[in-house]
Each structure stands twice: as structure tokens, then as C-alpha cells.
Design an enzyme around this catalytic site. Sequence first.
Site, mmCIF file in Angstrom:
data_model
loop_
_atom_site.group_PDB
_atom_site.id
_atom_site.type_symbol
_atom_site.label_atom_id
_atom_site.label_comp_id
_atom_site.label_asym_id
_atom_site.label_seq_id
_atom_site.Cartn_x
_atom_site.Cartn_y
_atom_site.Cartn_z
ATOM 1 C CB ILE A 56 3.014 41.821 17.767
ATOM 2 C CG1 ILE A 56 2.217 41.254 16.673
ATOM 3 C CG2 ILE A 56 2.477 43.069 18.211
ATOM 4 C CD1 ILE A 56 0.831 41.031 17.251
ATOM 5 N N PRO A 57 6.319 43.519 17.831
ATOM 6 C CG PRO A 57 7.274 45.226 16.601
ATOM 7 C CD PRO A 57 6.226 44.173 16.742
ATOM 8 C CB CYS A 58 5.065 44.535 22.970
ATOM 9 S SG CYS A 58 5.344 42.937 23.331
ATOM 10 C CG HIS A 59 10.828 43.610 21.485
ATOM 11 N ND1 HIS A 59 10.277 42.688 20.823
ATOM 12 C CD2 HIS A 59 11.791 44.052 20.692
ATOM 13 C CE1 HIS A 59 10.497 42.763 19.501
ATOM 14 N NE2 HIS A 59 11.642 43.607 19.500
#
Length: 282
Positions: free
Chosen positions: A246-249
Site C-alpha cells: 500500500i504505497p503511502c510512500h
Amino acid sequence: MKSQEEFNFQRIKDAIEFLTKNHLRQPSLEAAATHVHMSPEHFQKMFTEWAGTSPKKFLQYVSIEHAKRIIHSSPQISLFETAEKTGLSSTSRLHDLFVRIEGMTPAEYKNEGKNLTISYSFNSSPFGKVIVANTSKGICHIAFEEDEAKAVSDLKSRFPQAAFNLQHHDLQEKALSVFRKSSEDISEIKLHLKGTEFQLKVWESLLKIPLGQLSTYGAIAESIGHPKAARAVGTAIGSNPIAFLIPCHRVIQSSGIFGGYMWGPSRKTAIIGWECVCSGEG
């Protein structure tokens, strides 16, 4: 004992910290190599093998000023398109990763994982040691953590009533495949998440940010129908239990500053740069 991949990442991470902090001076290859106690030739070779591009071009790509120019002047342009214009190399990688979220039932959420059995394992990744955990329904936890005892403690704090087994699982292997640059076929990965309805909406929105591109907290708030909830979106992103997948970056401040990251701002910078050079079709 750290694997060679983890050891190499630590050295590259240290170099990225140095390059990012000193980006206005555009430090030379020799200066960066000296900082990590390597010869310029060895440093150039290791960095290029790890990131798929040279330290100089990587710095161009992940510097704060470069991010500001993209966000402010051409918000519609993808980072990969920008990379192409600056001559960055690219490697073959699947663009679309389909991840289906299956939120826990209200009873599972309320009971803090009671009656759930969670399997977990420790693995190497390009960004350090990672713990991956799953239920029978899907991946429920991914985190970067060198200290295994702390990693297990953090996992159990999320599911206090669950039963835990230290063992590898096929679901974990599918999730770990996203770290392979050469991956050509990633099967659908299911996520079994514990969160509020709002958190699930935010996390699902993050999955729609394409590889190699960035978004902002405000844009995510708009996408879920809560344009004034950028701060609440930031809180939900900060509680994301699935690192990388889950690409919160990929979410940064509207000013273009990369901002914080649960697993460290230098790791966030490294991941963004790594994805940029992995997002092409060869």
C-alpha cells in the site's frame, strides 16, 4: 546477521541521506563515495546495480527541488515521463498491481484478531529486513524492521487476541515478489486489513497511485470525497499497516517536500527513486 542485500541497502541508504541533505551543493561522486567509505568506482558500480541508474541521475530525480518543479509546474506529468526527459535508465517491470482489499468483519475488528491465526516471516528486501504476515484471507501486515523482537511486538500489538506462527506462506511469497525488479507476472494479491471505513477508503485510494508517480494529501482527500480532510488523510496514511504494497510512500506534501514516513524518510526517498527507475517498459 544481515544479508549482503541488506548490507548493500544500508550503504546506499547512507549515501542517499548524504546526497539528499546536500543536494543544493550537488556533491560529487567522490564526495558521496568517501562518505560511505568506498572507492568512487566501487560506489558507482554498487549504486547503479542497486538503483538501475547512476548516483548523479538518482540525485537529480529524488531531490526536493526537482519534486517541487514537477508538482508546481506540471502536476499532470508522470515522474517516469520526467525521468525519460532527463535520460534516466529504466528496467522492465509490471506496471499494474491489482490488490483487492477485504476488510475484517466488525466482529474481527472489535475482538482484536480473536480466532484469527496469523503466520509471519522475516525476509530480505532492497530496503532492509521486512516482516510479512498473513491470515488465511490475505496479507495483514508488512513492515521494515531490523529488530525482529520489536517487529513481532508491533505485529502482536495490532492483533492482541490472535494466534501467531513463525512460518512462510504462499501469500507472503506473492507479496514479496513486488520487490523483484525482474518480476514480469504478479498474481493478484489479497489484503486482509483491520481499519475503520475511512482508513480503508484512504488505503484503497493509495493503491490507485501508479508506480513511479506521486500524489499529495489533498489530492487523496479529493479522491475519496472529503476535500477538506487532508489532515485526517495524513493520519490514516500514517497508520497504514502494509508497507510498500500500500504505497503511502508515494504521497508527499503539496509543497513538493517528501515529508515523513513511518519506516524512515531516507527509506521513503530510496523507495521513490527505486520505483522511478523501475517503472519503464525497458
